[in-house]
Scaffold this active site. Sequence first.
Site, PDB file in Angstrom:
ATOM      1  CB  ALA A  16      -0.887  -0.040   1.248  1.00  0.00           C
ATOM      2  CG  MET A  17       3.313   1.650  -2.701  1.00  0.00           C
ATOM      3  SD  MET A  17       4.410   1.556  -4.188  1.00  0.00           S
ATOM      4  CE  MET A  17       5.574   2.716  -3.943  1.00  0.00           C
ATOM      5  N   GLY A  19       2.024   7.446  -1.080  1.00  0.00           N
ATOM      6  CA  GLY A  19       2.646   8.560  -1.833  1.00  0.00           C
ATOM      7  C   GLY A  19       3.410   9.284  -0.961  1.00  0.00           C
ATOM      8  N   GLY A  20       3.959   8.625   0.329  1.00  0.00           N
ATOM      9  CA  GLY A  20       4.793   9.382   1.419  1.00  0.00           C
ATOM     10  C   GLY A  20       6.146   8.557   1.032  1.00  0.00           C
ATOM     11  CB  VAL A  21       9.255   9.061   2.735  1.00  0.00           C
ATOM     12  CG1 VAL A  21       9.152   9.715   4.223  1.00  0.00           C
ATOM     13  CG2 VAL A  21      10.832   8.727   2.708  1.00  0.00           C
ATOM     14  CG  ASP A  22       7.202   6.697   6.937  1.00  0.00           C
ATOM     15  OD1 ASP A  22       8.474   6.771   7.013  1.00  0.00           O
ATOM     16  OD2 ASP A  22       6.626   7.206   7.760  1.00  0.00           O
ATOM     17  CG  LEU A  42      -5.502   1.956  -0.597  1.00  0.00           C
ATOM     18  CD1 LEU A  42      -5.854   1.699   0.843  1.00  0.00           C
ATOM     19  CD2 LEU A  42      -6.028   0.984  -1.645  1.00  0.00           C
ATOM     20  CB  CYS A 111      -8.257   4.248   7.991  1.00  0.00           C
ATOM     21  SG  CYS A 111      -7.835   3.957   6.227  1.00  0.00           S
ATOM     22  N   GLY A 135       3.712   0.955   5.409  1.00  0.00           N
ATOM     23  CA  GLY A 135       4.966   1.871   6.040  1.00  0.00           C
ATOM     24  C   GLY A 135       4.781   2.106   7.552  1.00  0.00           C
ATOM     25  CB  CYS A 210      -5.930  11.579   5.059  1.00  0.00           C
ATOM     26  SG  CYS A 210      -7.311  10.267   5.106  1.00  0.00           S
TER      27      CYS A 210
END
EC number: 2.8.1.13
Length: 390
Positions: A16-17, A19-22, A42, A111, A135, A210
Site C-alpha cells: 500500500a503506497m 505517496g509518502g516516504v515511509d 488507494l 481506516c 509503512g 487525511c
Amino acid sequence: MTDSPRDARRLRVLAAMSGGVDSAVAAARAAEAGHDVTGVHLALSANPKSFRTGARGCCTVEDSRDARRAADVIGIPFYVWDLADRFREDVVDDFVAEYAAGRTPNPCLRCNEKIKFAALLDKAIALGFDAVCTGHYATVVINDDGTRELHRASDAAKDQSYVLGVLDERQLAHAMFPLGDTLTTKDEIRAEAERRDLAVAKKPDSHDICFIADGDTQGFLAKHLGSAEGEILDEDGTSLGTHSGAFGFTIGQRKGLRIGTPADDGKPRYVLDISPVNNTVTVGPVEALDVTALTAIKPRWCGTPPTGRATYTAQLRAHGEDVPVTAELVDGELLVEFDGEPVRGIAPGQAVVLYDGTRVVGSATIATTQRARAGAGAGAGSGAGSHGQA
C-alpha cells in the site's frame, strides 16, 4: 522470531503506497528482500484535490503520482484502486456520526480496521497475494507454534502500534511492516529513500486527518452537521455562554471556548462533558478531568482473548504515554482501572490499547469513564453520563 521480509519465504506482496516516504521505503525493502511486490495506491476521496494543502492529507492526485513514480523507481507494477465509497461509509460517515453522538473517534484506527486490513486485504487475498505491506512502524513476531503477535516498533519514538491495535490474528497473518524492526530515525529513512533515488525523500509528512485537507475539523463537521446553537454550562448548570454546535468540542479541550465570564479562581476552564441530547457543553477546572476507571466496548484482540483480571499497560492516545492498569473482560465489555495516578482528558469514542510489555494485547472503544471527583461532569462517579452512552 521476527517476521521481517528478509526472514520469510518469497511472498506475493501488495504494498500500500500512500505517496509518502515511509510506504515507499517499505515497498522498496520488501522488493529488495526478494518478494514479488506490487504497489497499489488507494483512491479514498471521491473528489481528490490536485495538490496537497501544506503538509496535510495523503489522498490527492499529487500523492497518487508520487506513489507511481516511486513504484517505477523500485521496479514494481503499480495500480490505483478506487475504495472511495467504502472509505466514505466506513471511515468518514462513522467519524461524523461519532461526533454527532458526542464522542471523539480516531479515524486512523477505523481506516486500518476497515480499509487497509479488511477491504484491501480481502481483495489482495482474493487476487492471490500473501501479504499487505505498509509503512507503519510496528513489528509482527512469529512464535514457534506459528501464531503471530503484534509488538511495538524497535524505535519507541516512531511506534505506531496504537493505531494497529484493531488487527486480529487473521489480519496479522497477512501483515508486513518492513520498517518496524529497524532502529532508524526518520532522517535515516529519508536518507535511505534518497539513496534509492526516490523523489519522495524530502516530501513533508502528512498530518492530522487525511480527509480534512485544511485541518479545520470543526468546519468540516459544521458542513456535515450544520450549526445548532446551545449553551455552555458550568458544573452547577449556570449558563456561561453559547456555542454553535456541541460537535465542535471534545473532552479536555481548553482553547476556543469563548466564555466571557471568567472563573472565580481565575484559572482556565476545560470541557468536562458533551451532551448531544440537549446540545450543551459543560466546562470546569482541570482537576475535574481526572479519571480513575473506564469501560470500553467492541474489543478486538491481537490473538487469543485474555481471561480474568490481569495487569497491563495502556495507551489512550496515538502519541500518549503508557499507564499501568488492571483490566478484565466482563460480558463482552472491557473494564479498565488505572493503578497509578488518575488520567486526564479521556474522551468516549477514543481507543484504549492494552500492552503486555511490547506486545499488543488488543484494543477497545472507550464508552464511559469514572471521574475521581464527585460532581465532575455529567457522568462523574458513575461513569455513565450522557456523553458516555454508546
